[in-house]
Design a protein around this motif. Structure first.
Motif, PDB file in Angstrom:
ATOM      1  N   ARG A   3       0.905  -1.269  -0.133  1.00 11.35           N
ATOM      2  CA  ARG A   3       0.006   0.145   0.105  1.00 11.35           C
ATOM      3  C   ARG A   3       0.887   1.135  -0.067  1.00 11.35           C
ATOM      4  N   LEU A   4       0.453   2.110  -1.035  1.00 13.47           N
ATOM      5  CA  LEU A   4       1.276   3.424  -1.145  1.00 13.47           C
ATOM      6  C   LEU A   4       0.094   4.315  -0.418  1.00 13.47           C
ATOM      7  N   THR A   5       0.561   5.040   0.379  1.00 14.66           N
ATOM      8  CA  THR A   5      -0.550   6.282   0.948  1.00 14.66           C
ATOM      9  C   THR A   5       0.130   7.714   0.923  1.00 14.66           C
ATOM     10  N   GLY A   6      -0.179   8.656  -0.036  1.00 17.79           N
ATOM     11  CA  GLY A   6       0.132   9.828  -0.135  1.00 17.79           C
ATOM     12  C   GLY A   6       1.797   9.958  -0.243  1.00 17.79           C
ATOM     13  N   VAL A   7       2.383   9.062  -1.138  1.00 18.81           N
ATOM     14  CA  VAL A   7       3.686   9.059  -1.300  1.00 18.81           C
ATOM     15  C   VAL A   7       4.044  10.249  -2.312  1.00 18.81           C
ATOM     16  N   SER A   8       5.135  10.947  -1.825  1.00 16.22           N
ATOM     17  CA  SER A   8       5.739  12.069  -2.690  1.00 16.22           C
ATOM     18  C   SER A   8       7.435  11.687  -2.687  1.00 16.22           C
ATOM     19  N   LYS A   9       7.948  12.409  -3.854  1.00 21.09           N
ATOM     20  CA  LYS A   9       9.259  12.192  -3.786  1.00 21.09           C
ATOM     21  C   LYS A   9       9.977  13.796  -4.350  1.00 21.09           C
ATOM     22  N   THR A  10      10.612  14.575  -3.588  1.00 20.29           N
ATOM     23  CA  THR A  10      11.106  15.620  -4.117  1.00 20.29           C
ATOM     24  C   THR A  10      12.539  15.532  -4.219  1.00 20.29           C
ATOM     25  N   TYR A  11      13.395  15.999  -5.499  1.00 29.55           N
ATOM     26  CA  TYR A  11      14.772  15.886  -5.488  1.00 29.55           C
ATOM     27  C   TYR A  11      15.218  17.406  -5.486  1.00 29.55           C
ATOM     28  N   ARG A  12      16.351  17.484  -4.679  1.00 26.62           N
ATOM     29  CA  ARG A  12      17.152  18.797  -4.915  1.00 26.62           C
ATOM     30  C   ARG A  12      17.539  19.010  -6.366  1.00 26.62           C
ATOM     31  N   SER A  28      -1.224   7.314  -4.071  1.00 25.12           N
ATOM     32  CA  SER A  28      -1.982   6.534  -3.311  1.00 25.12           C
ATOM     33  C   SER A  28      -2.520   4.989  -4.264  1.00 25.12           C
ATOM     34  N   PHE A  29      -2.056   4.062  -4.022  1.00 22.95           N
ATOM     35  CA  PHE A  29      -2.602   2.729  -4.639  1.00 22.95           C
ATOM     36  C   PHE A  29      -2.387   1.599  -3.804  1.00 22.95           C
ATOM     37  N   GLU A  30      -3.101   0.243  -4.146  1.00 20.50           N
ATOM     38  CA  GLU A  30      -2.764  -0.776  -3.454  1.00 20.50           C
ATOM     39  C   GLU A  30      -2.390  -1.805  -4.419  1.00 20.50           C
ATOM     40  N   VAL A  31      -1.686  -2.973  -4.203  1.00 16.76           N
ATOM     41  CA  VAL A  31      -1.285  -4.293  -4.933  1.00 16.76           C
ATOM     42  C   VAL A  31      -1.628  -5.212  -3.962  1.00 16.76           C
ATOM     43  N   ARG A  32      -2.656  -5.996  -4.462  1.00 16.00           N
ATOM     44  CA  ARG A  32      -3.121  -6.946  -3.825  1.00 16.00           C
ATOM     45  C   ARG A  32      -2.467  -8.701  -4.265  1.00 16.00           C
ATOM     46  N   PRO A  33      -2.631  -9.672  -3.293  1.00 19.12           N
ATOM     47  CA  PRO A  33      -1.960 -10.789  -3.732  1.00 19.12           C
ATOM     48  C   PRO A  33      -2.640 -11.535  -5.122  1.00 19.12           C
ATOM     49  N   GLY A  34      -1.593 -11.971  -5.818  1.00 16.94           N
ATOM     50  CA  GLY A  34      -2.422 -12.699  -7.048  1.00 16.94           C
ATOM     51  C   GLY A  34      -2.987 -11.793  -8.256  1.00 16.94           C
ATOM     52  N   GLU A  35      -2.350 -10.367  -8.211  1.00 16.62           N
ATOM     53  CA  GLU A  35      -2.744  -9.441  -9.034  1.00 16.62           C
ATOM     54  C   GLU A  35      -1.871  -8.781  -9.803  1.00 16.62           C
ATOM     55  N   VAL A  65       4.932   3.655   2.271  1.00 18.61           N
ATOM     56  CA  VAL A  65       4.896   2.522   1.681  1.00 18.61           C
ATOM     57  C   VAL A  65       5.173   1.410   2.480  1.00 18.61           C
ATOM     58  N   THR A  66       3.815   0.575   2.716  1.00 18.58           N
ATOM     59  CA  THR A  66       3.893  -0.281   3.662  1.00 18.58           C
ATOM     60  C   THR A  66       3.924  -1.671   2.921  1.00 18.58           C
ATOM     61  N   PHE A  67       4.305  -2.824   3.490  1.00 15.94           N
ATOM     62  CA  PHE A  67       4.241  -4.095   2.960  1.00 15.94           C
ATOM     63  C   PHE A  67       3.576  -4.888   4.258  1.00 15.94           C
ATOM     64  N   GLU A  68       2.516  -5.517   3.888  1.00 21.80           N
ATOM     65  CA  GLU A  68       1.585  -6.180   4.957  1.00 21.80           C
ATOM     66  C   GLU A  68       1.820  -5.383   6.395  1.00 21.80           C
ATOM     67  N   GLY A  69       1.686  -4.087   5.997  1.00 22.32           N
ATOM     68  CA  GLY A  69       1.602  -3.254   7.387  1.00 22.32           C
ATOM     69  C   GLY A  69       2.523  -2.612   7.970  1.00 22.32           C
ATOM     70  N   THR A  70       3.912  -2.982   7.465  1.00 20.57           N
ATOM     71  CA  THR A  70       5.142  -2.551   7.897  1.00 20.57           C
ATOM     72  C   THR A  70       5.698  -1.523   6.928  1.00 20.57           C
ATOM     73  N   ASP A  71       5.893  -0.433   7.546  1.00 18.13           N
ATOM     74  CA  ASP A  71       6.640   0.690   6.877  1.00 18.13           C
ATOM     75  C   ASP A  71       8.073   0.467   6.290  1.00 18.13           C
ATOM     76  N   VAL A  72       7.908   0.305   5.118  1.00 22.62           N
ATOM     77  CA  VAL A  72       9.233   0.000   4.460  1.00 22.62           C
ATOM     78  C   VAL A  72      10.341   0.745   4.596  1.00 22.62           C
ATOM     79  N   ALA A  73      10.003   2.100   4.638  1.00 24.71           N
ATOM     80  CA  ALA A  73      11.411   2.959   5.137  1.00 24.71           C
ATOM     81  C   ALA A  73      11.968   2.937   6.351  1.00 24.71           C
ATOM     82  N   ARG A  74      11.217   2.237   7.244  1.00 24.94           N
ATOM     83  CA  ARG A  74      11.839   2.180   8.536  1.00 24.94           C
ATOM     84  C   ARG A  74      12.619   0.503   8.715  1.00 24.94           C
TER      85      ARG A  74
END
Length: 302
Positions: A3-12, A28-35, A65-74
């Motif tokens: 799940r991506l929620t309000g993701v933005s990326k700004t470069y200097r 924001s969008f989601e990716v489901r299993p088997g899709e 960006v979360t994978f199965e509820g876990t924040d990937v960035a952390r």
């Protein structure tokens, strides 16, 4: 699953990083299993940046960006290594992934060193052969070869086989067939469809609408780093609501039609032509003003 929620990326940008460029804006969008979820847009629309953030090769400026509820960035250390056990990427240029002075199957040895150091040699060879065979390659014909001795399609499928040696649950396929010849593309596409049948999720990054329509269950249309339309593929392609999506679909070459017979495209897409009350449930439409600033709108049920 993803799940991506309000993701933005700004470069200097600019001298001393005084300027900024928004590569991705409030996605924001989601990716489901088997899709299979397709990210579709022209060059510079932010597709690959999103793929890199999913793979934790770069971090979002804001949003999660979360994978199965876990924040990937952390994730870090053992947690990040475990994440890569389930999430892998295959990229546009297969030849850039391989070191030309080593045999192509060295990519399998690297997986073994990181994840399976205690597996016996004979057992590992059997696992590799099964993974290679599962992507429709003959292990006897491709293993032990150098990258220049194999085609782009074979190299791409070897990378998928490498991912399958892990407990793969999500594959990020970033323009993986754009450098392949037409006769090979369908083989790789059918391989992705086969992965979907096995229950894997695929984030398919492409600029080619026909490929997205062929393969995906869900479609996300990007423009200037923002989502302009998303929903089930049959809805987005069968009844596009945003003018940009309509323009993209109208530009797909068709057999029997020559370029001089096509109408001259209008310049600029600066309005949202769909009233809010006409947007179906599960269908997202966004608007832009004349400066390209994004204004999202969606039905209340979404």
């Amino acid at each position: 699953m993803l799940r991506l929620t309000g993701v933005s990326k700004t470069y200097r940008t600019g001298a001393f990083g005084r300027g900024t460029t928004d590569a991705v804006r409030d996605v924001s969008f989601e990716v489901r299993p088997g899709e299979v979820t397709s990210l579709i847009g022209e060059s510079g629309s932010g597709k690959s940046t999103i793929g890199r953030m999913v793979l934790r090769l770069t971090r979002p400026t804001s949003g999660t960006v979360t994978f199965e509820g876990t924040d990937v960035a952390r994730l870090s250390g053992a947690g990040l290594k475990e994440y890569y056990r389930h999430v892998q990427g295959v990229f546009q240029d297969p030849f850039s992934t391989y070191n030309p002075i080593f045999r192509a199957d060295r990519v399998f040895a690297m997986i073994r060193q990181s994840y399976f150091p205690r597996v016996r040699d004979d057992e590992w060879r059997e696992r590799v052969a099964e993974a290679v065979a599962s992507v429709n390659l003959n292990p006897d014909l491709v293993l032990g070869k150098y990258p220049h001795q194999l085609s782009g399609g074979q190299l791409q499928r070897l990378l998928v086989a490498r991912a399958l040696l892990l407990d793969l649950r999500l594959l990020v396929a970033d323009e993986i067939i754009s450098m392949l010849d037409a006769s090979t593309r369908i083989d790789v596409l059918n391989l992705l469809a086969d992965l979907k049948e096995r229950g894997l999720a695929v984030l398919f990054v492409t600029h080619d609408l026909s490929l997205g329509n062929y393969l995906s269950d869900q479609t996300v249309i990007l423009r200037h780093g923002a989502v302009v339309e998303r929903g089930a593929t049959e809805k987005v392609f069968g009844d596009p609501r945003h003018p940009y999506t309509r323009t993209l679909l109208a530009s797909v070459p068709r057999l029997g039609t020559r370029w001089e017979d096509l109408p001259v495209p209008s310049s600029g897409i600066h309005e949202c032509a769909t009233p809010l009350d006409e947007v179906e449930e599960g269908h997202f439409v966004a608007c832009f003003d004349t400066d390209g600033v994004h204004h999202g709108r969606k039905s209340e049920s979404v």
